[in-house]
Scaffold this active site. Structure first.
Site: not given
Length: 249
Positions: A156, A143
């Site tokens: 995350y 990401s």
């Protein structure tokens, strides 16, 4: 993408919906035989059935990244049925609290689960599948949050930073075997898995990209397909922020 993956067996985790489903469809269109894995049994069965109905070779195998026993059973199933794997896409992951609690309000249980699934799970699947590979290709889906330091998303972001670091380290360990591993780092996309994301976070991305606007899973699939081909060897260890120019590396 033509028949870039013709004759190649590709494993895609988290393939039931969203990004994983889009990757699976693109790999099938490129000629791959697919092994699709997910913890979501019904959506996984639906995705697999749709591919088979369209004339593609696809098979579903249940997988829970949080359970080492599940990963071991998953690899044993592939060894028994396919025998050899040419490509692995480590897409499965969990994201919690985008735009949510600050770093000091994250529950320890949440932190541990994110790391168990996103980091340890990616490692376990890679460890289990590599013995089935010859000169294979691995694509990790990370990401761009780990590249620009997204706030209020620490667990995350940290997990995806770890995936990027693992990609680089593994490129050196797996390179002598002829295995290339690369990382795709997209930004937030519009799909069913991101419906809970606050509107302001979507706006941040959609107005901040060099090519403004929303991004959908299909925007990254051509890149993933190429990274699974023999021609992608020279890109091993690289991190590609496929996000229409939200971040640059």
């Amino acid at each position: 993408m033509g028949n870039l993956l013709a004759g190649r067996t590709v494993v895609v985790t988290g393939a039931a919906r969203g990004v994983g489903r889009a990757i699976a469809l693109a790999c099938a269109a490129a000629g791959a035989r697919l092994v699709l894995a997910d913890i979501l049994a019904d959506p996984l069965a639906e995705t697999t059935a749709a591919l088979v109905a369209a004339g593609h070779a696809a098979r579903a195998v249940p997988l829970d990244l949080a359970e080492p026993g599940s990963v071991a059973a998953f690899a044993a199933d592939i060894a028994a049925h396919e025998g050899r794997v040419d490509g692995l896409v480590n897409n499965a992951a969990i994201a919690t609290g985008i735009g949510g609690p600050e770093f000091d309000a994250i529950e320890i249980e949440t932190w541990d689960r994110v790391m168990r699934v996103n980091v340890r799970g990616t490692w376990l699947v890679t460890r289990a599948v590599v013995p089935l590979m010859g000169a294979g290709r691995i694509v990790n889906i990370a990401s761009d949050t780990a590249l620009w330091g997204a706030p209020r998303l620490l667990a995350y972001t940290a997990s995806k930073g770890a995936v990027i670091s693992m990609t680089r380290s593994l490129s050196r360990e797996l390179g002598p075997r002829g295995i290339a591993i690369a990382c795709v780092a997209p930004g937030i996309m519009r799909n069913e898995a991101t419906e809970y994301v606050p509107a302001e976070r979507h706006r941040l991305y959609e107005t901040g990209r060099a090519v403004p606007g929303p991004q959908v899973p299909e925007d990254i699939t051509d890149t993933v397909v190429f990274l699974l081909t023999p021609g992608a060897l020279a890109l091993t260890g690289q991190v590609l922020p496929v996000g229409a120019g939200f971040v640059f590396t």
